[in-house]
Design a protein around this motif. Structure first.
Motif, PDB file in Angstrom:
ATOM      1  N   ASP A  27       0.811  -1.212   0.000  1.00  0.00           N
ATOM      2  CA  ASP A  27       0.000   0.000   0.000  1.00  0.00           C
ATOM      3  C   ASP A  27       0.843   1.259   0.000  1.00  0.00           C
ATOM      4  N   GLU A  28       2.131   1.138   0.291  1.00  0.00           N
ATOM      5  CA  GLU A  28       3.013   2.298   0.284  1.00  0.00           C
ATOM      6  C   GLU A  28       3.547   2.595  -1.109  1.00  0.00           C
ATOM      7  N   VAL A  29       3.401   1.642  -2.043  1.00  0.00           N
ATOM      8  CA  VAL A  29       3.881   1.830  -3.406  1.00  0.00           C
ATOM      9  C   VAL A  29       2.808   2.566  -4.185  1.00  0.00           C
ATOM     10  N   GLY A  30       3.209   3.649  -4.825  1.00  0.00           N
ATOM     11  CA  GLY A  30       2.249   4.423  -5.582  1.00  0.00           C
ATOM     12  C   GLY A  30       2.750   4.739  -6.972  1.00  0.00           C
ATOM     13  N   TYR A  31       1.814   5.116  -7.806  1.00  0.00           N
ATOM     14  CA  TYR A  31       2.122   5.483  -9.179  1.00  0.00           C
ATOM     15  C   TYR A  31       1.789   6.954  -9.358  1.00  0.00           C
ATOM     16  N   ARG A  32       2.674   7.679 -10.009  1.00  0.00           N
ATOM     17  CA  ARG A  32       2.429   9.092 -10.261  1.00  0.00           C
ATOM     18  C   ARG A  32       1.209   9.252 -11.153  1.00  0.00           C
ATOM     19  N   GLY A  33       0.655  10.445 -11.136  1.00  0.00           N
ATOM     20  CA  GLY A  33      -0.553  10.719 -11.895  1.00  0.00           C
ATOM     21  C   GLY A  33      -0.447  10.384 -13.362  1.00  0.00           C
ATOM     22  N   ALA A  34       0.683  10.719 -13.983  1.00  0.00           N
ATOM     23  CA  ALA A  34       0.843  10.457 -15.417  1.00  0.00           C
ATOM     24  C   ALA A  34       0.773   8.958 -15.713  1.00  0.00           C
ATOM     25  N   VAL A  35       1.383   8.142 -14.860  1.00  0.00           N
ATOM     26  CA  VAL A  35       1.352   6.688 -15.049  1.00  0.00           C
ATOM     27  C   VAL A  35      -0.051   6.157 -14.793  1.00  0.00           C
TER      28      VAL A  35
END
Length: 181
Positions: A27-35
């Motif tokens: 849950d700590e891994v995120g994707y930037r808005g563009a991705v």
């Protein structure tokens, strides 16, 4: 199943909507808005609007001022893709908002076995083949979206993105970090 029937279902923790049937992800891994936007097949402008209007908000990290970046989790991207699919079929954003709220309120336990059905005006949540057949036999179901299929599409898209060259935004961020180190 209509909105009245959904509201009568037992309430589960809202987090359950996006737990079962999903790959185990941090849950700590995120994707930037563009991705996230590319993976969901939407524009960055749509992503920004949906976040500002609280249709789909990033759960890893929200925007916290000028220059901060939202980070979207896998579950968020799945919802973005489902919203996009519903929009593509002609469902109004207002009905989609209601459907997303109903999904969260229902606390769906098995997303892979869930189908979103629509008659073009309303969205129905079907968690079994019997519900789909019942809906279609009443002449209400016009189309359906198998959530499990969308889930696998999002998963494979994100794997592809990881295997390809870094996103230009991420590359720029990496260069900035290297300069400050």
């Amino acid at each position: 199943m209509n909105a009245d029937e959904l509201s009568g279902t037992p309430q589960f923790a809202s987090e359950l909507l996006f737990t079962d049937g999903l790959p185990a992800m941090d849950d700590e891994v995120g994707y930037r808005g563009a991705v996230a936007a590319r993976a969901a097949g939407i524009t960055y402008r749509q992503l920004d609007y949906w976040a500002r209007t609280e249709l789909v908000e990033p759960t890893v990290r929200g925007a916290s001022g000028s220059g901060s970046q939202r980070l979207y989790g896998f579950r968020d991207i799945l919802v973005l893709k489902l919203v996009k699919r519903l929009l593509d079929t002609g469902i109004s954003l207002q009905q989609i908002r209601t459907a997303v709220d109903q999904l969260r309120a229902a606390g769906i336990r098995d997303l892979a076995g869930t189908t979103l059905m629509s008659d073009g005006a309303s969205v129905y949540l079907c968690t079994s083949n019997d519900e789909v057949i019942d809906l279609v036999s009443r002449g209400q179901g016009v189309f359906g979206i198998a959530v499990g299929k969308v889930l696998r599409e999002v998963e494979s898209t994100l794997v592809e993105f990881d295997a390809t060259a870094p996103d230009p935004v991420d590359e720029l961020g990496a260069r900035r970090a290297k300069r400050t180190a």
